[in-house]
Scaffold this motif. Structure first.
Motif, mmCIF file in Angstrom:
data_model
loop_
_atom_site.group_PDB
_atom_site.id
_atom_site.type_symbol
_atom_site.label_atom_id
_atom_site.label_comp_id
_atom_site.label_asym_id
_atom_site.label_seq_id
_atom_site.Cartn_x
_atom_site.Cartn_y
_atom_site.Cartn_z
ATOM 1 N N LYS A 20 0.807 -1.212 0.000
ATOM 2 C CA LYS A 20 0.000 0.000 0.000
ATOM 3 C C LYS A 20 0.851 1.277 0.000
ATOM 4 C CE LYS A 20 -3.958 1.163 1.251
ATOM 5 N NZ LYS A 20 -4.920 1.785 2.152
ATOM 6 N N ARG A 80 -0.478 -10.792 7.861
ATOM 7 C CA ARG A 80 -1.581 -9.878 7.527
ATOM 8 C C ARG A 80 -1.079 -8.449 7.289
ATOM 9 N NH1 ARG A 80 -3.188 -10.280 12.965
ATOM 10 N NH2 ARG A 80 -4.956 -11.624 12.532
ATOM 11 N N PRO A 98 0.887 -6.814 3.173
ATOM 12 C CA PRO A 98 0.373 -5.918 2.120
ATOM 13 C C PRO A 98 0.399 -4.437 2.500
ATOM 14 C CG PRO A 98 -1.123 -7.772 2.467
ATOM 15 C CD PRO A 98 -0.146 -7.785 3.605
ATOM 16 N N TYR A 99 0.640 -4.132 3.768
ATOM 17 C CA TYR A 99 0.645 -2.739 4.206
ATOM 18 C C TYR A 99 2.041 -2.129 4.246
ATOM 19 C CZ TYR A 99 -4.215 -3.604 5.332
ATOM 20 O OH TYR A 99 -5.532 -3.904 5.236
#
Lengths: 336, 336
Positions: free
Chosen positions: A132, A212, A215-216
């Motif tokens: 992101k 988790r 993706p950040y």
């Protein structure tokens, strides 16, 4: 600078390799050695306009296919485009190699022909991973299914150099993929690797990264064994593709959703492209004694051009020597 | 049938546990033993209308918190809702336990208090995983970070029984998470596990499943070590959430995309819910000698009700005895 390109590897070879080379010569003014079937290559290169003095074609009679057994192929197909290309780098006649061919064979060829950098136990495939915030690198992406703690330390060191030189990130944050963020979490490998990475002063270790948060962009360098890395890459691909295919179904559900989809289309296409890691050139095999860039098997001309661009940055950034210096300083050869 | 519910565990306890229990009694006509602070529980249960003869409340004075060390908590907090609930199952006073509390403590409590089924080396946490076709189960979801090949065989056998009894899938397809589909691919664990699963006649082994195919439902039972399983679950969550947050940004990009988003909203909300594995009740800890269902820590009343429903199916399906029979037949106690 001279880059050698294995023109016969990849699903769209040699058409996309030829077109990618032409774009690279036109855009980056780089010298290219193209390896493969001379007749086919000349015929294809003749379709394009570019400075022909920048191109040298070397003829080879064999091709390593995707279904070939890696080690056997490298040992037996001496006149294949891949083996000849690797030998040119080894002999110092080229500064880097780009290939979209059989991954296993290319890694085996890297190990056998270029050899490992002194002090590196296991070279690792290092891929870009869009997130992101921007971009991180993940290694090992699949070269070593089973790893030891010292391997993860080396991955952290090599990945840091790569992220710094290629992505221009200052003091890149290095994290280990793990099942929890706290120290002491994980399997035997991650627990022991944590200790090694934590006590190294050359890298900016930020601890464990839960899947988790990948993706950040919680860390710039994501370190893991090659089994986990491969699962991560393929799962991201699978989840993204399945969500997009579910979206596609929604878009054709009704007239209402069809109109909605039309209004969003451009933005969605941009987003999908941003998530596709195959768009971002190739993956270097870090730790071998040479600049080796693996382009995705399904590379189109643009991906080949990007992989060539990446190999230029690799050489200009002096990545290989930086790795040699830092690994030598590590002195982990006596760590199990 | 009597289900015991640890009412003090979970982020929304005891409000969501109480509400979930009331729904379960009203919908399934099940008897519930609610464990926790009697005053607080009575006060909350009194807000609802339901058949009070179906409810028994047992008072406990201690609570195991999320930050408690699992093993220590189970050993020292003898009058905690979790420990008392587990003891009721062990003593045969309840048929199953549902808890949304500290996962590590619940797994440790399961092992120490209920014990393992004879022949099971490592019990596994087994979660539902929604896919494009419907639903699969994944185990181990995180109970065992390091596994041996015999563990994966046992996971395959137990997961098959669970998918058959709970999801009503005939001859569920069992696959190992791996980096390639061909036999011989993977790390030491998956290579050896492949051999064991392949030669077992009680399960419908379909070979390796690449991570990119997990969202498409290539197998009904997905088998892996707990480290990989945990990475998979969290990565699916992270990728899905990051894509949805990117979509949200697109939706507010312009007036055009805002209108598009309005037209798609209902369908998108449905899709998001379908992908959320926390919606589908709890995860059993398969291989312990009792029906133990772990509800998600953030369970709302509906999730608690679904976890109770799942525990009823678990008992009605005679899952525990089926596992005992099949594991006994396996005779893997002498396999490393």
């Amino acid at each position: 600078m001279k880059i050698v390109v294995d023109c016969m590897g990849g699903d769209n070879a040699p058409y996309s390799t030829v077109e990618g080379i032409v774009s690279a010569i036109n855009e980056f003014n780089v010298e290219i050695i193209a390896i493969g079937d001379k007749n086919i290559l000349e015929e294809n290169f003749n379709k394009y306009t570019f400075d022909k003095s920048k191109l040298e074609i070397i003829h080879t009679s064999e091709i390593i296919l995707n279904e070939d057994k890696p080690v056997k192929a490298i040992r037996s197909k001496k006149d294949s485009s891949m083996v000849v290309a690797l030998n040119l780098v080894k002999e110092g006649k080229a500064d880097a190699i780009v290939s979209a061919g059989n991954t296993g064979a290319l890694l085996a060829g890297g190990l056998f022909i270029l050899g490992r950098i002194k002090g590196v136990d296991r070279p690792a495939l290092c891929t870009f991973l869009p997130n992101k915030k921007g971009m991180s690198v993940l290694l090992d992406a699949g070269a070593n299914a089973d790893c030891k703690p010292r391997n993860l330390l080396e991955f952290g060191v090599m990945g840091s150099i790569y992220a710094n030189k290629i992505l221009k990130i200052n003091s890149p944050k290095v994290g280990i993929v793990n099942v929890g963020e706290e120290e002491g979490k994980g399997n035997e490998l991650t627990k022991k690797s944590y200790e090694l990475l934590k006590s190294n002063e050359d890298i900016n270790f930020v601890g464990n990264v839960e899947a988790r948060n990948i993706p950040y962009g919680y860390s710039d360098v994501i370190v893991c064994d090659g089994f986990t890395g491969n699962v991560i890459l393929k799962l991201i691909e699978g989840v993204a593709m399945s969500i997009f295919s579910m979206l596609k179904e929604i878009f054709t559900n009704s007239i209402k959703t069809k109109i909605g989809a039309t209004l969003l289309k451009g933005d969605l296409v941009d987003m999908k492209r941003k998530l596709d890691y195959t768009e971002y050139g190739g993956a270097p095999f870090l730790g071998v004694n040479g600049a080796l860039i693996k382009a995705h098997g399904s590379s189109n001309a643009k991906a080949i051009k990007n992989a060539i661009k990446q190999s230029i940055k690799f050489v200009e950034g002096n990545v290989l020597n930086e790795i040699k210096l830092k690994i030598d300083k590590l002195g982990v050869d006596n760590i199990e």
